[in-house]
Design a protein around this motif. Sequence first.
Motif, PDB file in Angstrom:
ATOM      1  N   ASN A  62      80.755  23.642  22.433  1.00  0.00           N
ATOM      2  CA  ASN A  62      80.895  23.673  20.974  1.00  0.00           C
ATOM      3  C   ASN A  62      79.917  22.763  20.248  1.00  0.00           C
ATOM      4  N   GLN A  63      78.651  22.845  20.657  1.00  0.00           N
ATOM      5  CA  GLN A  63      77.605  22.127  19.931  1.00  0.00           C
ATOM      6  C   GLN A  63      76.540  23.154  19.552  1.00  0.00           C
ATOM      7  N   PRO A  64      76.926  24.192  18.783  1.00  0.00           N
ATOM      8  CA  PRO A  64      75.984  25.292  18.536  1.00  0.00           C
ATOM      9  C   PRO A  64      74.687  24.834  17.861  1.00  0.00           C
ATOM     10  N   ARG A  65      74.775  23.836  16.996  1.00  0.00           N
ATOM     11  CA  ARG A  65      73.558  23.412  16.302  1.00  0.00           C
ATOM     12  C   ARG A  65      72.590  22.724  17.253  1.00  0.00           C
ATOM     13  N   ARG A  66      73.141  21.821  18.083  1.00  0.00           N
ATOM     14  CA  ARG A  66      72.317  21.118  19.081  1.00  0.00           C
ATOM     15  C   ARG A  66      71.708  22.141  20.047  1.00  0.00           C
ATOM     16  N   GLU A  67      72.498  23.138  20.429  1.00  0.00           N
ATOM     17  CA  GLU A  67      71.989  24.161  21.347  1.00  0.00           C
ATOM     18  C   GLU A  67      70.866  24.962  20.697  1.00  0.00           C
ATOM     19  N   ALA A  68      71.059  25.320  19.425  1.00  0.00           N
ATOM     20  CA  ALA A  68      70.022  26.083  18.718  1.00  0.00           C
ATOM     21  C   ALA A  68      68.729  25.278  18.641  1.00  0.00           C
ATOM     22  N   GLU A  69      68.835  23.974  18.422  1.00  0.00           N
ATOM     23  CA  GLU A  69      67.642  23.110  18.373  1.00  0.00           C
ATOM     24  C   GLU A  69      66.913  23.089  19.715  1.00  0.00           C
ATOM     25  N   LEU A  70      67.708  22.931  20.784  1.00  0.00           N
ATOM     26  CA  LEU A  70      67.115  22.899  22.129  1.00  0.00           C
ATOM     27  C   LEU A  70      66.396  24.212  22.414  1.00  0.00           C
ATOM     28  N   ILE A  71      67.041  25.324  22.057  1.00  0.00           N
ATOM     29  CA  ILE A  71      66.448  26.632  22.340  1.00  0.00           C
ATOM     30  C   ILE A  71      65.177  26.812  21.515  1.00  0.00           C
ATOM     31  N   GLN A  72      65.235  26.377  20.254  1.00  0.00           N
ATOM     32  CA  GLN A  72      64.051  26.510  19.413  1.00  0.00           C
ATOM     33  C   GLN A  72      62.888  25.702  20.001  1.00  0.00           C
ATOM     34  N   ASN A  73      63.183  24.492  20.450  1.00  0.00           N
ATOM     35  CA  ASN A  73      62.154  23.652  21.061  1.00  0.00           C
ATOM     36  C   ASN A  73      61.570  24.334  22.308  1.00  0.00           C
ATOM     37  N   PHE A  74      62.438  24.935  23.088  1.00  0.00           N
ATOM     38  CA  PHE A  74      62.034  25.635  24.313  1.00  0.00           C
ATOM     39  C   PHE A  74      61.118  26.818  23.972  1.00  0.00           C
ATOM     40  N   VAL A  75      61.519  27.622  22.974  1.00  0.00           N
ATOM     41  CA  VAL A  75      60.711  28.773  22.577  1.00  0.00           C
ATOM     42  C   VAL A  75      59.349  28.309  22.050  1.00  0.00           C
ATOM     43  N   ARG A  76      59.351  27.224  21.278  1.00  0.00           N
ATOM     44  CA  ARG A  76      58.089  26.715  20.741  1.00  0.00           C
ATOM     45  C   ARG A  76      57.168  26.218  21.855  1.00  0.00           C
ATOM     46  N   GLN A  77      57.747  25.578  22.861  1.00  0.00           N
ATOM     47  CA  GLN A  77      56.927  25.115  23.983  1.00  0.00           C
ATOM     48  C   GLN A  77      56.311  26.293  24.731  1.00  0.00           C
ATOM     49  N   LEU A  78      57.109  27.338  24.970  1.00  0.00           N
ATOM     50  CA  LEU A  78      56.567  28.514  25.664  1.00  0.00           C
ATOM     51  C   LEU A  78      55.489  29.186  24.818  1.00  0.00           C
ATOM     52  N   ARG A  79      55.707  29.233  23.503  1.00  0.00           N
ATOM     53  CA  ARG A  79      54.716  29.860  22.625  1.00  0.00           C
ATOM     54  C   ARG A  79      53.398  29.080  22.658  1.00  0.00           C
ATOM     55  N   LEU A  80      53.514  27.755  22.653  1.00  0.00           N
ATOM     56  CA  LEU A  80      52.326  26.897  22.728  1.00  0.00           C
ATOM     57  C   LEU A  80      51.549  27.163  24.021  1.00  0.00           C
ATOM     58  N   ILE A  81      52.271  27.274  25.119  1.00  0.00           N
ATOM     59  CA  ILE A  81      51.636  27.549  26.415  1.00  0.00           C
ATOM     60  C   ILE A  81      50.921  28.901  26.367  1.00  0.00           C
ATOM     61  N   PHE A  82      51.603  29.891  25.785  1.00  0.00           N
ATOM     62  CA  PHE A  82      51.010  31.223  25.681  1.00  0.00           C
ATOM     63  C   PHE A  82      49.768  31.232  24.801  1.00  0.00           C
ATOM     64  N   LEU A  83      49.837  30.513  23.685  1.00  0.00           N
ATOM     65  CA  LEU A  83      48.680  30.392  22.803  1.00  0.00           C
ATOM     66  C   LEU A  83      47.499  29.824  23.571  1.00  0.00           C
ATOM     67  N   GLY A  84      47.760  28.756  24.325  1.00  0.00           N
ATOM     68  CA  GLY A  84      46.704  28.139  25.132  1.00  0.00           C
ATOM     69  C   GLY A  84      46.097  29.157  26.086  1.00  0.00           C
ATOM     70  N   ALA A  85      46.944  29.999  26.661  1.00  0.00           N
ATOM     71  CA  ALA A  85      46.459  30.989  27.627  1.00  0.00           C
ATOM     72  C   ALA A  85      45.528  32.008  26.969  1.00  0.00           C
ATOM     73  N   THR A  86      45.782  32.337  25.698  1.00  0.00           N
ATOM     74  CA  THR A  86      44.920  33.324  25.042  1.00  0.00           C
ATOM     75  C   THR A  86      43.530  32.737  24.768  1.00  0.00           C
ATOM     76  N   LEU A  87      43.438  31.387  24.689  1.00  0.00           N
ATOM     77  CA  LEU A  87      42.141  30.742  24.430  1.00  0.00           C
ATOM     78  C   LEU A  87      41.401  30.387  25.715  1.00  0.00           C
ATOM     79  N   TRP A  88      42.108  30.418  26.819  1.00  0.00           N
ATOM     80  CA  TRP A  88      41.562  29.907  28.086  1.00  0.00           C
ATOM     81  C   TRP A  88      40.317  30.677  28.523  1.00  0.00           C
ATOM     82  N   ARG A  89      39.276  29.934  28.876  1.00  0.00           N
ATOM     83  CA  ARG A  89      38.082  30.573  29.462  1.00  0.00           C
ATOM     84  C   ARG A  89      37.936  30.091  30.888  1.00  0.00           C
ATOM     85  N   GLU A  90      37.712  31.020  31.792  1.00  0.00           N
ATOM     86  CA  GLU A  90      37.623  30.655  33.222  1.00  0.00           C
ATOM     87  C   GLU A  90      36.394  29.784  33.494  1.00  0.00           C
TER      88      GLU A  90
END
Lengths: 221, 221
Positions: B193-221
């Motif tokens: 029963n900590q829905p707000r804290r959970e939503a924050e954690l999930i948002q942080n997680f999604v943002r981290q994955l998005r950041l990683i993905f963004l980096g991958a689109t710029l990556w040059r071998e």
Amino acid sequence: VPISKTPLKSADSPESPEKRDERKLRTRAHLIQGALTLIGQGRGFTSLSLREITREAGVVPAAFYRHFRDLDELGLALVEEGGMTLRRLLREVRRDRIAPKAMLETSVELYLRYVKSQRLVFAFIAGERGGGAPVIRNAIRLEELHFASEMAYDLSAMRTLPDLSIGTLKMLCGLMVATMLNAASEILDLPENQPRREAELIQNFVRQLRLIFLGATLWRE
Amino acid sequence: VPISKTPLKSADSPESPEKRDERKLRTRAHLIQGALTLIGQGRGFTSLSLREITREAGVVPAAFYRHFRDLDELGLALVEEGGMTLRRLLREVRRDRIAPKAMLETSVELYLRYVKSQRLVFAFIAGERGGGAPVIRNAIRLEELHFASEMAYDLSAMRTLPDLSIGTLKMLCGLMVATMLNAASEILDLPENQPRREAELIQNFVRQLRLIFLGATLWRE
């Protein structure tokens, strides 16, 4: 001077308060070091008994309670030790004033030297941040958050990524800290004399950090 | 039929080989489940004793050795269980054929539902991948590598990031898997029963994955 508090010590040579404080701090440090040594041997913190820790520290079991209420309190002291170790690292990075271009490689080099010189503390943090006692784990996460937050303010002050809000910088640094601790645990587990395997791990670690940084340069709020 | 192998069972009702195999598998599953239950209560794997595990599983201590040589072998069975759980997740993602645009959000949703339905297995993996017994930790890292590698081949087949080599995709997926397991451990630790804290954690997680993905689109071998 209530000598009666230390019933196991012979009281024939009266001790000055300064000397007693000094001895007390030394015993406390021995207990912390004893626990870290056992953890460094591949033991989880929750599997340690008070008796093993005092034996490793070279003190009688009863002495434990003059320093810590219970094992959890010792665990929290270890977390504090870990937090201080991490913050010292940030101070070293700041003092070195690394050129932005070589930032990543130089920081990684510094970090890995640091992990190896403080291997027991890092073995503890890396080991307990995911598992074991929830009270310890949560304390470690708080230290990680503090560290990531300090790192974010450093990046902000250096204007390395001037377009990012402090909230995004904290998210970015949280990801970098998790990646750093992950790498620490892998590198500490390498058997001795595996320079090629170590070089591979380090290269993978540097590439992951570079990927994260690349993502940060593209990030739009 | 060598009944003598099970000395603790009364031998008055002869059992068919099929029934015996079935019972054996069931006891093995109970032992695995018993260990997971204790780990789910916040215990590190290295702190568990054989006696506690058999008590939790509802079998006599001697029965343990008919299934596992020692506690490490049970630990490795838990790792295997974790590896299978992770691979099942990949199959579910593949079966769902998610549209590339919603890929990240949908995968995260699916993943979090999965973590919650398999919380004991995830508590074990997240808990032991950094700490505890080196033999268990190394086995978990191997499972992570397999999982990241499968994910990399999936991304390659979907041509999501067509410019990246399979080596880079593996490095990218390794970072994503570490980030996923990190998030799992944080989310499993949230009080009910900590829905707000959970939503924050999930948002942080999604943002981290998005950041990683963004980096991958710029990556040059």
